[in-house]
Design an enzyme around this catalytic site. Structure first.
Site, PDB file in Angstrom:
ATOM      1  CE1 TYR A 195      75.939  78.500  20.731  1.00  0.00           C
ATOM      2  CE2 TYR A 195      75.543  76.625  19.302  1.00  0.00           C
ATOM      3  CZ  TYR A 195      75.694  77.977  19.476  1.00  0.00           C
ATOM      4  OH  TYR A 195      75.594  78.825  18.402  1.00  0.00           O
ATOM      5  CB  VAL A 196      70.325  76.588  22.735  1.00  0.00           C
ATOM      6  CG1 VAL A 196      69.113  76.678  21.816  1.00  0.00           C
ATOM      7  CG2 VAL A 196      70.123  75.493  23.787  1.00  0.00           C
ATOM      8  CB  ILE A 237      66.274  73.941  23.405  1.00  0.00           C
ATOM      9  CG1 ILE A 237      65.121  73.840  22.397  1.00  0.00           C
ATOM     10  CG2 ILE A 237      67.390  72.960  23.070  1.00  0.00           C
ATOM     11  CD1 ILE A 237      65.459  74.303  20.997  1.00  0.00           C
ATOM     12  CG  ASN A 271      76.901  83.845  29.239  1.00  0.00           C
ATOM     13  OD1 ASN A 271      75.820  84.383  29.002  1.00  0.00           O
ATOM     14  ND2 ASN A 271      77.298  82.734  28.636  1.00  0.00           N
ATOM     15  CE1 TYR A 293      73.286  76.840  32.538  1.00  0.00           C
ATOM     16  CE2 TYR A 293      74.992  78.455  32.929  1.00  0.00           C
ATOM     17  CZ  TYR A 293      74.460  77.447  32.164  1.00  0.00           C
ATOM     18  OH  TYR A 293      75.104  77.043  31.027  1.00  0.00           O
ATOM     19  CD  GLU A 319      79.044  83.061  46.757  1.00  0.00           C
ATOM     20  OE1 GLU A 319      80.005  83.821  46.970  1.00  0.00           O
ATOM     21  OE2 GLU A 319      78.180  83.282  45.881  1.00  0.00           O
TER      22      GLU A 319
END
Length: 159
Positions: A86-87, A96, A124, A131, A140
């Site tokens: 989390y940033v 970051i 998201n 990512y 998968e």
């Protein structure tokens, strides 16, 4: 300027704030039960369950990564599971999150671990794109399952 550091017991309140902010961002605040006392005990008590890296930007708390070791029977090697990355919104776009993920990848390589893995919510898109930009691939054919609360008690035949 970015600084990454291992969390200490004095960071329990900050880690709790990060977790609550992440839960809000993920639209899961109603599920968040983390308290500062629980974080202090579970992360810094006699038998720590996970480790945390804190990211600071010019001395301000900007984000964190919480992770713990796993084991792959197929690789016959340990790995790292990234529970939370989390940033804070005001610090996003500064590299970051990338620095935190690269730090954990280095930890995995230096320890001789075989993998670094995590889950991401399907909705998201910004995190998924982030990512994948680092070379991560979705697993998968796998579906995550969970037992918790009353269902965990029933499975343990305690209810």
């Amino acid at each position: 300027m970015l600084k990454l550091r291992a969390a200490t017991t004095e960071d329990a309140g900050l880690i709790t704030q990060f977790i609550q902010e992440l839960a809000e961002y993920e639209k899961l605040a109603h599920e968040c039960q983390a308290t500062e006392a629980a974080i202090r005990e579970q992360l810094f008590g006699a038998n720590p369950a996970a480790q945390v890296v804190i990211a600071e930007w010019n001395g301000a708390a900007a984000g964190f990564a919480l992770y713990f070791p796993t084991f792959s029977t197929f690789l016959a090697r340990p790995g790292i599971y990234l529970e939370d990355l989390y940033v804070r919104s005001e610090f996003r776009g500064k590299g970051i999150g990338k620095a935190l993920l690269r730090h954990l990848a280095r930890v995995a390589v230096e320890q001789g671990y075989g993998r670094l893995e995590w889950s991401v919510l399907k909705w998201n898109a910004p995190s998924i794109a982030f990512y994948e930009s680092l070379g991560a691939l979705p697993k998968e054919g796998w579906t995550d399952y969970r037992l918790s609360g009353e269902r965990l008690l029933r499975a343990a035949e305690l209810e």
